[in-house]
Design a protein around this motif. Sequence first.
Motif, mmCIF file in Angstrom:
data_model
loop_
_atom_site.group_PDB
_atom_site.id
_atom_site.type_symbol
_atom_site.label_atom_id
_atom_site.label_comp_id
_atom_site.label_asym_id
_atom_site.label_seq_id
_atom_site.Cartn_x
_atom_site.Cartn_y
_atom_site.Cartn_z
ATOM 1 N N MET A 146 -25.522 4.097 -1.807
ATOM 2 C CA MET A 146 -25.209 3.906 -0.395
ATOM 3 C C MET A 146 -23.808 3.351 -0.188
ATOM 4 O O MET A 146 -23.130 3.685 0.790
ATOM 5 C CB MET A 146 -26.231 2.960 0.244
ATOM 6 N N ALA A 147 -23.357 2.497 -1.122
ATOM 7 C CA ALA A 147 -22.078 1.828 -0.910
ATOM 8 C C ALA A 147 -21.461 1.395 -2.225
ATOM 9 O O ALA A 147 -22.157 1.191 -3.223
ATOM 10 C CB ALA A 147 -22.267 0.608 -0.008
ATOM 11 N N ILE A 148 -20.144 1.257 -2.203
ATOM 12 C CA ILE A 148 -19.395 0.614 -3.277
ATOM 13 C C ILE A 148 -18.767 -0.645 -2.688
ATOM 14 O O ILE A 148 -18.025 -0.580 -1.699
ATOM 15 C CB ILE A 148 -18.294 1.525 -3.841
ATOM 16 N N LEU A 149 -19.081 -1.792 -3.273
ATOM 17 C CA LEU A 149 -18.469 -3.046 -2.857
ATOM 18 C C LEU A 149 -17.232 -3.272 -3.722
ATOM 19 O O LEU A 149 -17.331 -3.328 -4.944
ATOM 20 C CB LEU A 149 -19.433 -4.216 -3.037
ATOM 21 N N SER A 150 -16.085 -3.412 -3.094
ATOM 22 C CA SER A 150 -14.840 -3.583 -3.840
ATOM 23 C C SER A 150 -14.474 -5.055 -3.962
ATOM 24 O O SER A 150 -14.435 -5.782 -2.960
ATOM 25 C CB SER A 150 -13.699 -2.827 -3.149
ATOM 26 N N THR A 151 -14.172 -5.492 -5.188
ATOM 27 C CA THR A 151 -13.724 -6.868 -5.389
ATOM 28 C C THR A 151 -12.229 -7.014 -5.125
ATOM 29 O O THR A 151 -11.790 -7.980 -4.514
ATOM 30 C CB THR A 151 -14.026 -7.358 -6.809
ATOM 31 N N HIS A 152 -11.436 -6.038 -5.595
ATOM 32 C CA HIS A 152 -9.988 -6.054 -5.376
ATOM 33 C C HIS A 152 -9.397 -4.740 -5.847
ATOM 34 O O HIS A 152 -10.109 -3.870 -6.344
ATOM 35 C CB HIS A 152 -9.334 -7.244 -6.087
ATOM 36 N N GLU A 153 -8.083 -4.589 -5.700
ATOM 37 C CA GLU A 153 -7.458 -3.280 -5.846
ATOM 38 C C GLU A 153 -7.001 -2.913 -7.250
ATOM 39 O O GLU A 153 -6.536 -1.786 -7.471
ATOM 40 C CB GLU A 153 -6.252 -3.178 -4.892
ATOM 41 N N HIS A 154 -7.117 -3.773 -8.228
ATOM 42 C CA HIS A 154 -6.622 -3.441 -9.562
ATOM 43 C C HIS A 154 -7.368 -2.245 -10.144
ATOM 44 O O HIS A 154 -8.567 -2.074 -9.929
ATOM 45 C CB HIS A 154 -6.727 -4.657 -10.484
ATOM 46 N N SER A 155 -6.647 -1.431 -10.908
ATOM 47 C CA SER A 155 -7.168 -0.124 -11.323
ATOM 48 C C SER A 155 -8.416 -0.199 -12.186
ATOM 49 O O SER A 155 -9.231 0.727 -12.179
ATOM 50 C CB SER A 155 -6.079 0.663 -12.054
ATOM 51 N N ASP A 156 -8.594 -1.302 -12.940
ATOM 52 C CA ASP A 156 -9.796 -1.395 -13.773
ATOM 53 C C ASP A 156 -11.046 -1.682 -12.931
ATOM 54 O O ASP A 156 -12.146 -1.796 -13.465
ATOM 55 C CB ASP A 156 -9.632 -2.449 -14.875
ATOM 56 N N HIS A 157 -10.852 -1.751 -11.619
ATOM 57 C CA HIS A 157 -11.981 -1.915 -10.700
ATOM 58 C C HIS A 157 -12.043 -0.798 -9.663
ATOM 59 O O HIS A 157 -13.003 -0.729 -8.890
ATOM 60 C CB HIS A 157 -11.885 -3.263 -9.984
ATOM 61 N N THR A 158 -11.036 0.061 -9.633
ATOM 62 C CA THR A 158 -10.943 1.065 -8.557
ATOM 63 C C THR A 158 -10.809 2.505 -9.022
ATOM 64 O O THR A 158 -10.887 3.425 -8.211
ATOM 65 C CB THR A 158 -9.724 0.759 -7.659
ATOM 66 N N LYS A 159 -10.612 2.722 -10.296
ATOM 67 C CA LYS A 159 -10.253 4.040 -10.814
ATOM 68 C C LYS A 159 -11.155 5.173 -10.306
ATOM 69 O O LYS A 159 -10.690 6.253 -9.964
ATOM 70 C CB LYS A 159 -10.282 4.011 -12.342
ATOM 71 N N GLU B 204 -5.591 -2.462 2.922
ATOM 72 C CA GLU B 204 -4.405 -1.619 2.782
ATOM 73 C C GLU B 204 -4.060 -1.383 1.310
ATOM 74 O O GLU B 204 -3.782 -0.260 0.895
ATOM 75 C CB GLU B 204 -3.222 -2.258 3.511
ATOM 76 N N ALA B 205 -4.090 -2.448 0.518
ATOM 77 C CA ALA B 205 -3.771 -2.319 -0.905
ATOM 78 C C ALA B 205 -4.782 -1.435 -1.620
ATOM 79 O O ALA B 205 -4.428 -0.630 -2.494
ATOM 80 C CB ALA B 205 -3.728 -3.697 -1.552
ATOM 81 N N LEU B 206 -6.055 -1.559 -1.250
ATOM 82 C CA LEU B 206 -7.091 -0.754 -1.892
ATOM 83 C C LEU B 206 -6.946 0.721 -1.538
ATOM 84 O O LEU B 206 -7.056 1.592 -2.407
ATOM 85 C CB LEU B 206 -8.476 -1.254 -1.485
ATOM 86 N N LEU B 207 -6.693 1.009 -0.271
ATOM 87 C CA LEU B 207 -6.587 2.412 0.149
ATOM 88 C C LEU B 207 -5.430 3.122 -0.538
ATOM 89 O O LEU B 207 -5.489 4.333 -0.785
ATOM 90 C CB LEU B 207 -6.448 2.503 1.670
ATOM 91 N N LYS B 208 -4.369 2.392 -0.867
ATOM 92 C CA LYS B 208 -3.263 2.998 -1.605
ATOM 93 C C LYS B 208 -3.694 3.426 -2.999
ATOM 94 O O LYS B 208 -3.142 4.382 -3.568
ATOM 95 C CB LYS B 208 -2.099 2.009 -1.705
ATOM 96 N N LYS B 209 -4.693 2.729 -3.546
ATOM 97 C CA LYS B 209 -5.160 3.034 -4.901
ATOM 98 C C LYS B 209 -6.183 4.167 -4.932
ATOM 99 O O LYS B 209 -6.239 4.929 -5.899
ATOM 100 C CB LYS B 209 -5.792 1.784 -5.528
ATOM 101 N N VAL B 210 -7.011 4.284 -3.908
ATOM 102 C CA VAL B 210 -8.139 5.228 -3.980
ATOM 103 C C VAL B 210 -7.780 6.617 -3.487
ATOM 104 O O VAL B 210 -8.558 7.566 -3.655
ATOM 105 C CB VAL B 210 -9.368 4.698 -3.209
ATOM 106 N N GLY B 211 -6.619 6.791 -2.875
ATOM 107 C CA GLY B 211 -6.215 8.114 -2.429
ATOM 108 C C GLY B 211 -6.864 8.500 -1.112
ATOM 109 O O GLY B 211 -7.394 7.672 -0.381
#
Length: 264
Positions: free
Chosen positions: A51-64, A85-92
Motif C-alpha cells: 500500500m505504501a513506502i515510508l521514506s526515512t530520507h533521501e540517501h540512495s541506499d534507502h531510495t534506489k 523535494e530532496a527525495l523527489l529528485k532521487k526517485v525520478g
Amino acid sequence: MMKVITLSSSSRGNSVLVLGEKTNLLIDAGINVTTLVEKLKVLNVDPNSIMAILSTHEHSDHTKGIGPFIRKYGAKLYVKQEGKEALLKKVGNINLAKVVEFFDTDFCVGEFNITSFKLPHDATSCVGFRISNGTSAFAYATDLGFATPETINYLKNCKLVILESNHDEKMVVSNPSYPDALKRRILSKHGHLSNMASAKVVCELAVNNVKQVVLAHLSLDNNDPKLAFDTHCSYLLAQGITPGVNIKIDVAPAFNLGTLFKIN
C-alpha cells in the motif's frame, strides 16, 4: 498480528517489509527493484499488495528502488514534508498524486498508526518510525549519529526495535581506504551509530520493556556481524543484563532476508 522482516540491511541498501492483517507496507526501498520484487515473491507477498513506502530520507541506499517500484506497482510514497523535494529528485518521475507528505503528527496507513521522529543524520530530513497496530508496536531507527533521549523514548515499550549498529569506531579510524573527511562524517553526531553507542541504547531498552532488538545497517567495510553482536552482549553483561534472557539480539543480514518476527 503484525509481521516484520528486513529485506536488505547495510550501507549498500535497506528495506523493511511490514505485514498487517489487511495492510502491507515497506520502510524504504534502497535496493534494485528486481531484487526487491524477488524477495517479496519468496515471501509470497504480491508487490501489488504494498500500500505504501515510508521514506526515512533521501540517501540512495534507502531510495534506489522507490521510483521504479511506484511506477510499476502504484504504491503511495510517504515522506516528511521538509524532505520531500530532496527525495523527489532521487526517485525520478512519479505520479505526484501518489506522494503523501507527513508532518510531526501521527498518521495512519491502513490499519497502522505511525509516528515519525527526527534522527540526527546528514540528510535534508531523516526520520525513524514507530508503527502500531493498536495493540503492539515496533520501531525502526537507523542513520543517526547519536541517540537523543527523545529518540530512546520512542523505542521504549516496543515489542521489536530495529536499531542501527553501523560500525566499530576503531575499524573506521584505521581503515586505509577511507579519507579523513569520510571518517569524520561517519563518526560525527550526524553520521552513524557505532556498535558501542548502539549497545548503550539497547541497555536502556532492556529495562524498558523491549524484548527483541535487531541490529541493522551494518557497514560492510567497518563492521562485522559477530563483532556487532559480541560488543552488545559484552556491554549488556557488564551492566547485569543477560542477552537472550532479558533481551534478545538478532543481526540483520546485509543482502539476505532477515528473521521474520511476528508481533501480537
